[in-house]
Design an enzyme around this catalytic site. Structure first.
Site, PDB file in Angstrom:
ATOM      1  N   ASP A 148     -15.103 -22.137  37.085  1.00 56.50           N
ATOM      2  CA  ASP A 148     -14.119 -21.521  37.800  1.00 56.50           C
ATOM      3  C   ASP A 148     -14.498 -20.086  37.686  1.00 56.50           C
ATOM      4  OD1 ASP A 148     -11.524 -20.604  38.868  1.00 56.50           O
ATOM      5  OD2 ASP A 148     -10.719 -20.339  36.733  1.00 56.50           O
ATOM      6  N   ASP A 201      -8.314 -21.167  32.345  1.00 52.36           N
ATOM      7  CA  ASP A 201      -9.542 -21.057  33.045  1.00 52.36           C
ATOM      8  C   ASP A 201     -10.559 -22.171  33.046  1.00 52.36           C
ATOM      9  OD1 ASP A 201      -9.110 -18.451  34.787  1.00 52.36           O
ATOM     10  OD2 ASP A 201      -8.869 -17.669  32.385  1.00 52.36           O
ATOM     11  N   GLU A 220     -15.666 -23.629  42.192  1.00 57.63           N
ATOM     12  CA  GLU A 220     -14.651 -23.278  42.974  1.00 57.63           C
ATOM     13  C   GLU A 220     -14.916 -22.153  43.911  1.00 57.63           C
ATOM     14  OE1 GLU A 220     -10.566 -21.032  41.898  1.00 57.63           O
ATOM     15  OE2 GLU A 220     -10.610 -23.157  41.069  1.00 57.63           O
TER      16      GLU A 220
END
Length: 184
Positions: free
Chosen positions: A24, A156, A84
């Site tokens: 991420d 996160d 992502e």
């Protein structure tokens, strides 16, 4: 019944193991996770967040991200990377910052020869929570339950764990063609 040399019974055949490095990306808090699938069972190996304090210049953050992820890759030898995609943002400056952080992540994975697949934030939240507009704390709670973790991961890191789950859900034989279009 005799077996021919070089073959194994289904009961003794080794199970395929895929180990995903999921990321991420962000400049100040890059979440990462290593998750493996053995016979369809997911197991979180390790996860964390690369924290870059505000006094660190953006260029230093990029180096720290690349170095941190390279260390994780060296420790755990993942077979693939799931990342992502950059989210839609109102500010061009924010988009550029996120894009550079994502670039540092991609370089770390590419330097180690990992195939890289990307997934949209809404798709990752959908895989983790069941709806694409979930909040970070909802994702963290569901990831803890799905992976049977003893502790709730930082938001996160939870997003990275969710990206790994998304990758495994998309890895089924029925979706191989679609999955290849996601390859970076």
């Amino acid at each position: 019944m005799a077996r021919s040399p070089g073959t194994a019974d289904a009961s003794t055949a080794p199970q395929a193991v895929e180990r995903v490095l999921a990321i991420d990306p962000a400049l100040r808090k890059t979440g990462w996770a290593v998750v493996e699938s053995v016979g369809g069972t997911l197991r979180a190996i390790e996860w964390g967040v690369i924290h870059n304090k505000p006094p660190l210049l953006p260029s230093g953050c990029l180096v720290a991200i690349r170095t941190g992820l390279s260390d994780v890759i060296s420790r755990h030898a993942p077979t693939v990377c799931a990342i992502e995609t950059t989210i839609y943002v109102q500010s061009f400056k924010t988009a550029i910052v996120l894009g550079t952080a994502r670039g540092a992540c991609l370089i770390a994975a590419a330097e180690h020869g990992l195939p890289i697949y990307e997934y949209a934030p809404r798709e990752i939240k959908q895989a983790a929570v069941g709806r694409g507009a979930a909040q970070k704390d909802q994702v963290a709670f569901m990831i803890r339950a799905q992976l049977r973790l003893r502790e709730t991961p930082e938001p996160d890191a939870a997003d990275a764990l969710a990206a790994a789950i998304t990758h495994f859900q998309n890895a089924s034989a029925a979706r191989v063609t679609e999955r290849e279009t996601r390859r970076v």
